[in-house]
Scaffold this motif. Structure first.
Motif, PDB file in Angstrom:
ATOM      1  N   GLY A 244       0.781  -1.230   0.000  1.00  0.00           N
ATOM      2  CA  GLY A 244       0.000   0.000   0.000  1.00  0.00           C
ATOM      3  C   GLY A 244       0.813   1.281   0.000  1.00  0.00           C
ATOM      4  N   ARG A 245       2.113   1.204   0.209  1.00  0.00           N
ATOM      5  CA  ARG A 245       2.955   2.409   0.220  1.00  0.00           C
ATOM      6  C   ARG A 245       3.635   2.549  -1.142  1.00  0.00           C
ATOM      7  N   THR A 246       3.522   3.725  -1.746  1.00  0.00           N
ATOM      8  CA  THR A 246       4.134   3.994  -3.042  1.00  0.00           C
ATOM      9  C   THR A 246       5.454   4.718  -2.835  1.00  0.00           C
TER      10      THR A 246
ATOM     11  N   GLN B 101      18.120   3.834  -3.532  1.00  0.00           N
ATOM     12  CA  GLN B 101      17.364   4.841  -2.791  1.00  0.00           C
ATOM     13  C   GLN B 101      15.879   4.636  -3.014  1.00  0.00           C
ATOM     14  N   GLY B 102      15.115   4.832  -1.957  1.00  0.00           N
ATOM     15  CA  GLY B 102      13.658   4.810  -2.026  1.00  0.00           C
ATOM     16  C   GLY B 102      13.118   6.119  -1.491  1.00  0.00           C
ATOM     17  N   THR B 103      12.178   6.723  -2.210  1.00  0.00           N
ATOM     18  CA  THR B 103      11.567   7.981  -1.789  1.00  0.00           C
ATOM     19  C   THR B 103      10.061   7.784  -1.718  1.00  0.00           C
ATOM     20  N   VAL B 104       9.476   8.042  -0.563  1.00  0.00           N
ATOM     21  CA  VAL B 104       8.040   7.848  -0.376  1.00  0.00           C
ATOM     22  C   VAL B 104       7.259   8.859  -1.206  1.00  0.00           C
ATOM     23  N   VAL B 105       6.266   8.348  -1.940  1.00  0.00           N
ATOM     24  CA  VAL B 105       5.355   9.183  -2.716  1.00  0.00           C
ATOM     25  C   VAL B 105       4.011   9.229  -1.999  1.00  0.00           C
ATOM     26  N   ALA B 106       3.545   8.076  -1.518  1.00  0.00           N
ATOM     27  CA  ALA B 106       2.255   8.014  -0.829  1.00  0.00           C
ATOM     28  C   ALA B 106       2.290   6.912   0.200  1.00  0.00           C
ATOM     29  N   GLU B 107       1.836   7.232   1.393  1.00  0.00           N
ATOM     30  CA  GLU B 107       1.730   6.261   2.477  1.00  0.00           C
ATOM     31  C   GLU B 107       0.342   5.636   2.456  1.00  0.00           C
ATOM     32  N   PRO B 108       0.226   4.386   2.876  1.00  0.00           N
ATOM     33  CA  PRO B 108      -1.108   3.783   2.986  1.00  0.00           C
ATOM     34  C   PRO B 108      -1.881   4.424   4.134  1.00  0.00           C
TER      35      PRO B 108
END
Length: 142
Positions: A104-106, A127-134
């Protein structure tokens, strides 16, 4: 996912590289490429490091410790990848970017891969960068 600056398509001459690297992502979530510390050591260069979705920097030893713990008692994950793009940075060094939806996290992901003399692949940086949290409780970084 609506990007304001869409990426150009991957150059046709890199199609085989894009295919090979797409099969290896999401990084550390593909059991067919290994689940042991030794597997992950072979998959990463000695000075590998990453910036997690939390924004924190992690060195290779820490990442290997976390992966070793994760695969002691693996949990089923639901993930979906899209928007893969590959760019050659130098001879046998490539940047692979894509979007990952994991539980669920983008996040947007960027991995620097290098091909070794034997034709195998190793990761130099991720690297991972959060776009949208569930919706719901806060989730762990990763």
């Amino acid at each position: 996912m609506d990007d304001t600056e869409p990426r150009p398509p991957t150059e046709a001459r890199l199609a085989h590289v894009l295919e090979a690297l797409t099969a290896r992502e999401p990084l550390f979530h593909r059991p067919e490429f290994g689940t042991t510390r030794a597997d992950f050591e072979r998959m990463t260069v000695p000075d590998f490091w990453e910036v997690g979705a939390s924004g924190r920097c992690y060195g290779r030893a820490y990442v290997l410790d976390v992966l070793e713990e994760r695969f002691r008692d693996p949990v089923a994950e639901e993930w979906e990848t899209s928007g893969f793009h590959c760019r050659e940075l130098a001879a046998d060094v490539y940047l692979l970017t894509y979007t990952l939806v994991l539980d669920g996290r983008t996040t947007r992901r960027a991995t620097v891969w290098q091909r070794d003399a034997a034709g195998g692949w190793q990761v130099a940086y991720h690297q991972g960068t959060v776009v949208a949290e569930p919706a719901g409780p806060e989730t762990a970084a990763g």
